[in-house]
Design a protein around this motif. Structure first.
Motif, mmCIF file in Angstrom:
data_model
loop_
_atom_site.group_PDB
_atom_site.id
_atom_site.type_symbol
_atom_site.label_atom_id
_atom_site.label_comp_id
_atom_site.label_asym_id
_atom_site.label_seq_id
_atom_site.Cartn_x
_atom_site.Cartn_y
_atom_site.Cartn_z
ATOM 1 N N ASN A 12 18.905 24.257 36.301
ATOM 2 C CA ASN A 12 18.132 23.344 37.137
ATOM 3 C C ASN A 12 16.734 23.849 37.473
ATOM 4 N N ASN A 38 15.411 14.988 41.379
ATOM 5 C CA ASN A 38 16.351 14.793 40.282
ATOM 6 C C ASN A 38 15.652 15.107 38.973
ATOM 7 N N GLY A 40 16.612 15.096 34.575
ATOM 8 C CA GLY A 40 17.571 14.836 33.516
ATOM 9 C C GLY A 40 16.943 13.990 32.444
#
Length: 143
Positions: A12, A38, A40
Motif C-alpha cells: 500500500n 484509496n 487500486g
C-alpha cells in the motif's frame, strides 16, 4: 483525470513522481492537494482537506470544487457520484476528518431529488435538493 507515474507498489505504498521530485505516500497521506484514501487499478483517490468542505443545497454543490481548486491549484477536482462517494465512506478512516452527516453526490434522481450518502450509516438515499448537506471534492489520479 491527472496522470502520475509510479515505479513500484509495495504494501500500500506508491512512489509518485510529480512537481519537483519523488513522493512516496501511504493511504491517509496528504498528497496532491488532499488525502489519499484509496488506491487500486493504477488509480489513486484523493479527498479534499476537511477545511475545503462546504455545506450547501444541491444546486450549489460545485462550490466544493471551486474551493478545492482555488486552494490546491489542481484543476481536476469533482463532486463524486453516489458510487464514488460510497467508496469514500467505506475508506473514511483515511480522510483527515469527516462529518457523520449526509453528503451530496453529483447525481440527481429527479427534478426535486438528488442522491446522497450518510456518513454515519453508509446509507445511499434521495433527499430534496433544497436541503443543506455536506459536500467534499474528490480527485482521481492515474499512476
Amino acid at each position: 483525470m491527472a496522470a502520475l507515474t509510479s515505479n513500484q507498489v509495495l504494501c500500500n505504498i506508491c512512489c509518485i513522481h510529480y512537481n519537483a521530485g519523488l513522493r512516496c505516500c501511504a493511504l491517509g497521506s496528504l498528497v496532491e492537494g488532499g488525502y489519499l484514501f484509496n488506491k487500486g487499478g493504477r488509480q489513486a483517490w484523493i479527498v479534499a482537506c476537511s477545511s475545503r468542505q462546504v455545506s450547501r443545497a444541491w444546486a450549489s454543490r460545485e462550490d466544493a470544487v471551486t474551493v478545492a481548486q482555488a486552494s490546491n491549484a489542481c484543476g481536476d477536482w469533482f463532486v463524486p457520484s453516489r458510487t464514488d462517494l460510497r467508496l469514500g465512506h467505506d475508506c473514511k478512516s483515511f480522510w483527515d476528518s469527516f462529518s457523520s452527516a449526509i453528503y451530496w453526490s453529483s447525481a440527481e434522481n429527479s427534478a426535486t431529488l438528488a442522491w446522497s450518502v450518510s456518513f454515519s450509516t453508509g446509507y445511499i438515499g434521495n433527499y430534496s435538493k433544497t436541503h443543506t448537506r455536506c459536500v467534499r471534492a474528490f480527485r482521481r489520479v492515474s499512476y
